[in-house]
Design an enzyme around this catalytic site. Structure first.
Site, PDB file in Angstrom:
ATOM      1  N   LYS A   1      -6.953   9.328  94.040  1.00  6.83           N
ATOM      2  CA  LYS A   1      -5.527   9.611  93.838  1.00  6.83           C
ATOM      3  C   LYS A   1      -4.883  10.199  95.096  1.00  6.83           C
ATOM      4  CE  LYS A   1      -6.157  12.489  90.366  1.00  6.83           C
ATOM      5  NZ  LYS A   1      -7.627  12.495  90.193  1.00  6.83           N
TER       6      LYS A   1
ATOM      7  N   ARG B   1     -15.924  18.662  85.691  1.00  5.14           N
ATOM      8  CA  ARG B   1     -14.565  18.109  85.894  1.00  5.14           C
ATOM      9  C   ARG B   1     -14.458  16.719  85.284  1.00  5.14           C
ATOM     10  NH1 ARG B   1     -14.564  18.486  92.031  1.00  5.14           N
ATOM     11  NH2 ARG B   1     -12.498  17.560  92.011  1.00  5.14           N
TER      12      ARG B   1
HETATM   13  P1  AMP Z   1      -7.420  18.296  91.928  1.00  2.00           P
HETATM   14  O1  AMP Z   1      -7.196  18.651  93.357  1.00  2.00           O
HETATM   15  O2  AMP Z   1      -6.315  17.453  91.355  1.00  2.00           O
HETATM   16  O3  AMP Z   1      -8.786  17.708  91.678  1.00  2.00           O
HETATM   17  O4  AMP Z   1      -7.364  19.671  91.099  1.00  2.00           O
HETATM   18  C1  AMP Z   1      -8.319  20.701  91.310  1.00  2.00           C
HETATM   19  C2  AMP Z   1      -8.308  21.680  90.154  1.00  2.00           C
HETATM   20  O5  AMP Z   1      -7.017  22.290  90.037  1.00  2.00           O
HETATM   21  C3  AMP Z   1      -8.546  21.068  88.775  1.00  2.00           C
HETATM   22  O6  AMP Z   1      -9.927  20.907  88.492  1.00  2.00           O
HETATM   23  C4  AMP Z   1      -7.890  22.120  87.872  1.00  2.00           C
HETATM   24  O7  AMP Z   1      -8.702  23.273  87.754  1.00  2.00           O
HETATM   25  C5  AMP Z   1      -6.663  22.503  88.669  1.00  2.00           C
HETATM   26  N1  AMP Z   1      -5.517  21.611  88.358  1.00  2.00           N
HETATM   27  C6  AMP Z   1      -4.901  20.724  89.180  1.00  2.00           C
HETATM   28  N2  AMP Z   1      -3.899  20.083  88.558  1.00  2.00           N
HETATM   29  C7  AMP Z   1      -3.882  20.562  87.284  1.00  2.00           C
HETATM   30  C8  AMP Z   1      -3.106  20.285  86.134  1.00  2.00           C
HETATM   31  N3  AMP Z   1      -2.137  19.357  86.162  1.00  2.00           N
HETATM   32  N4  AMP Z   1      -3.387  20.973  84.997  1.00  2.00           N
HETATM   33  C9  AMP Z   1      -4.359  21.898  84.944  1.00  2.00           C
HETATM   34  N5  AMP Z   1      -5.138  22.212  85.986  1.00  2.00           N
HETATM   35  C10 AMP Z   1      -4.922  21.553  87.160  1.00  2.00           C
END
Ligand code: AMP
Length: 191
Positions: free
Chosen positions: A14, A145
């Site tokens: 993404k 995750r």
């Molecule tokens: P990412 O960089 O998108 O993989 O996000 C890393 C971490 O941030 C996730 O595993 C969640 O702990 C938190 N996070 C990011 N976006 C969200 C969201 N929309 N809702 C809840 N937690 C989020």
């Protein structure tokens, strides 16, 4: 406005695809993960609150993430459109995104769901972990995750499917091949 939701499991690409889209279509890239990591780096109160949640691979609260995103959308009121990367991750967030955009007379234009085979996801995230410095790119948290994605986030796909906005794209390919499919879907949505 062109408002794109980037969907997919952790490691599905993404972020990489969002950066390419941002340049090609001149949109604002909003990654909720990046926003949270910046808060942690700043040592803000909010950063302290979310650090443990992120390193365990769990989701931060809908309330908090919705408020953060609302702030970012308002800050870029003059944008050509947004790429929502890592948001929405729950049904509540999907509803809130529609409401936030409606306030500005806008809506989601298209939802791109990137898919990558699970063993490949783990491989890519472990590779990224070698250089990302991310507290959540280790095997135990990666597994958590992916489970959280399958249980809490993947069902949100239905919401977009019912609205006719879902475009499924395989990313078991190269970055370039995936981006070609992404552009095709976006151009068709714009037409
Ligand atoms: P990412 O960089 O998108 O993989 O996000 C890393 C971490 O941030 C996730 O595993 C969640 O702990 C938190 N996070 C990011 N976006 C969200 C969201 N929309 N809702 C809840 N937690 C989020």
């Amino acid at each position: 406005m062109l408002n794109i939701v980037m969907f997919g499991a952790p490691g599905a690409g993404k972020g990489t695809q969002s950066e390419l889209i941002e340049k090609r279509y001149n949109l604002i890239h909003l990654s909720t993960g990046d926003i949270l990591r910046a808060e942690i780096k700043n040592g803000s109160e909010l950063g302290k609150q979310v650090e443990a949640v992120i390193s365990k691979g769990q989701l931060v609260s809908d309330e908090l993430i919705i408020a953060l995103l609302e702030q970012e959308i308002s800050r870029h009121a003059d944008a050509n459109g947004f790429i929502f990367d890592g948001f929405p991750r729950t049904q509540v967030q999907a509803g809130a995104l529609d409401e936030m955009l409606a306030k500005h007379g806008e809506k989601v234009s298209i939802m791109l769901a990137l898919s990558v085979e699970e063993n490949e996801l783990i491989k890519r995230l472990l590779n990224r972990g070698a250089t990302s410095g991310r507290a959540d790119d280790n095997l135990e948290t990666i597994r958590k995750r992916i489970t959280v994605y399958n249980e809490q986030t993947a069902p949100v796909m239905k919401y977009y499917e019912q609205k006719g906005l879902l475009r499924a794209i395989s990313n078991d390919t190269t970055v370039e091949e995936c981006f070609a499919q992404v552009c095709k879907a976006i151009d068709a949505a714009k037409a």
